[in-house]
Motif scaffolding. Structure first.
Motif, PDB file in Angstrom:
ATOM      1  N   LEU A 130       6.231  10.238   6.475  1.00 50.29           N
ATOM      2  CA  LEU A 130       6.053   9.998   5.039  1.00 50.29           C
ATOM      3  C   LEU A 130       7.416   9.852   4.345  1.00 50.29           C
ATOM      4  O   LEU A 130       7.579   9.039   3.437  1.00 50.29           O
ATOM      5  N   LYS A 131       8.385  10.617   4.826  1.00 49.71           N
ATOM      6  CA  LYS A 131       9.743  10.516   4.269  1.00 49.71           C
ATOM      7  C   LYS A 131      10.343   9.130   4.490  1.00 49.71           C
ATOM      8  O   LYS A 131      11.117   8.631   3.687  1.00 49.71           O
ATOM      9  N   GLU A 132       9.954   8.511   5.614  1.00 54.07           N
ATOM     10  CA  GLU A 132      10.440   7.144   5.914  1.00 54.07           C
ATOM     11  C   GLU A 132       9.560   6.087   5.267  1.00 54.07           C
ATOM     12  O   GLU A 132       9.625   4.914   5.638  1.00 54.07           O
ATOM     13  N   ASN A 133       8.687   6.525   4.340  1.00 54.44           N
ATOM     14  CA  ASN A 133       7.782   5.603   3.648  1.00 54.44           C
ATOM     15  C   ASN A 133       6.830   4.867   4.568  1.00 54.44           C
ATOM     16  O   ASN A 133       6.476   3.717   4.314  1.00 54.44           O
ATOM     17  N   ARG A 134       6.442   5.527   5.661  1.00 56.02           N
ATOM     18  CA  ARG A 134       5.446   4.919   6.537  1.00 56.02           C
ATOM     19  C   ARG A 134       4.062   5.424   6.148  1.00 56.02           C
ATOM     20  O   ARG A 134       3.911   6.559   5.677  1.00 56.02           O
ATOM     21  N   GLN A 153       4.621  -0.396   7.746  1.00 58.79           N
ATOM     22  CA  GLN A 153       4.884   0.442   8.918  1.00 58.79           C
ATOM     23  C   GLN A 153       3.890   1.581   8.920  1.00 58.79           C
ATOM     24  O   GLN A 153       3.595   2.120   7.859  1.00 58.79           O
ATOM     25  N   CYS A 154       3.408   1.950  10.120  1.00 58.94           N
ATOM     26  CA  CYS A 154       2.491   3.084  10.080  1.00 58.94           C
ATOM     27  C   CYS A 154       2.535   3.981  11.305  1.00 58.94           C
ATOM     28  O   CYS A 154       2.851   3.555  12.405  1.00 58.94           O
ATOM     29  N   LEU A 155       2.280   5.271  11.050  1.00 58.07           N
ATOM     30  CA  LEU A 155       2.157   6.248  12.143  1.00 58.07           C
ATOM     31  C   LEU A 155       0.670   6.485  12.326  1.00 58.07           C
ATOM     32  O   LEU A 155      -0.028   6.835  11.381  1.00 58.07           O
ATOM     33  N   ARG A 156       0.219   6.300  13.558  1.00 56.43           N
ATOM     34  CA  ARG A 156      -1.186   6.585  13.885  1.00 56.43           C
ATOM     35  C   ARG A 156      -1.182   7.865  14.700  1.00 56.43           C
ATOM     36  O   ARG A 156      -0.462   7.961  15.702  1.00 56.43           O
ATOM     37  N   SER A 157      -1.956   8.854  14.293  1.00 60.64           N
ATOM     38  CA  SER A 157      -1.932  10.114  15.022  1.00 60.64           C
ATOM     39  C   SER A 157      -3.311  10.756  15.030  1.00 60.64           C
ATOM     40  O   SER A 157      -4.262  10.190  14.491  1.00 60.64           O
ATOM     41  N   ARG A 158      -3.395  11.917  15.673  1.00 56.44           N
ATOM     42  CA  ARG A 158      -4.715  12.558  15.756  1.00 56.44           C
ATOM     43  C   ARG A 158      -4.585  14.064  15.858  1.00 56.44           C
ATOM     44  O   ARG A 158      -3.554  14.597  16.257  1.00 56.44           O
TER      45      ARG A 158
END
Ligand code: TYD
Length: 210
Positions: free
Chosen positions: A84-88, A31-36
């Motif tokens: 990060l807390k959700e391990n993503r 799982q991943c969060l993509r941000s900027r």
């Protein structure tokens, strides 16, 4: 799982490498969060407009430095720490090193002051790996120009800066990366994306992130 930041001068090709890594991670079921940055949150996106526009009021160098930190504080608390807390995985297009490269290197504010501001706004959040897409300023400028020739639109306030500004930014990035090789991966951004992805995945495997 890791917090990975992509850095480089404008036109270095961060987006293509981020797309490739995101796909590779998804194929591995991650799982991943993509941000900027500047951006990442509704407040951040509003301030992004102010920072990049070429018309209207322009912030002086110290105001500019603080605005980036406002965006960062909001981004860390609202988006990055929860992910990060959700391990993503968190893949972020620019972060603290951009403030050192552009505001310290580019605008000549002291690095110590920007370091302090970065620690304050992130509340000491650590990045696992900074990926530097390193490219000659001439080649980066050509790529930026081509993007506008192909897609239209107007260059932002930083893209309009002269070559010596971008050279200082590049030199500052290289200096940062050389000082902390355990935290940085320097990639030659004139290579095809797939080669860069391969090197990046090898590094992530070595660091036991994958
Ligand atoms: P971005 O939209 O990511 O530009 P690009 O797509 O060309 O990488 O970022 C906008 C500009 O903001 C970029 O020129 C770098 C600058 N910037 C700073 O000066 N300081 C910062 O802390 C950050 C995050 C970005």
């Amino acid at each position: 799982m890791a917090f990975i930041v992509f850095e480089g001068i404008d036109g270095a090709g961060k987006s293509s490498l981020m797309n490739a890594l995101e796909t590779a991670l998804m194929q591995r079921g991650q799982q991943c969060l993509r941000s900027r940055e500047p951006g990442g949150t509704p407040l951040g996106e509003e301030l992004r407009e102010i920072l990049l526009r070429t018309e209207g009021a322009t912030p002086v160098a110290r105001a500019e430095a603080l605005l980036y930190q406002v965006i960062r504080a909001q981004h860390v608390e609202e988006k990055i720490r929860p992910a990060l807390k959700e391990n993503r995985w968190v893949l972020c297009d620019r972060f603290t090193a951009s403030s050192i490269a552009f505001q310290a290197g580019g605008r000549a504010i002291s690095k110590e002051e920007i370091d302090w501001l970065n620690r304050f706004s992130t509340n000491n959040l650590a990045v696992d790996l900074f990926v530097l897409l390193d490219l000659a300023t001439e080649e980066a400028a050509e790529r930026v120009q081509k993007r506008y020739d192909d897609n239209g639109g107007k260059k932002d306030r930083f893209e309009l800066e002269k070559q010596d500004f971008h050279q200082r930014v590049r030199d500052t990035y290289l200096q940062l990366a050389k000082e902390a090789p355990q935290k940085w991966l320097i990639l030659d951004a004139s290579q095809p994306t797939e080669n860069m992805l391969k090197t990046l995945l090898q590094r992530l495997e070595k660091e036991k992130c994958l």
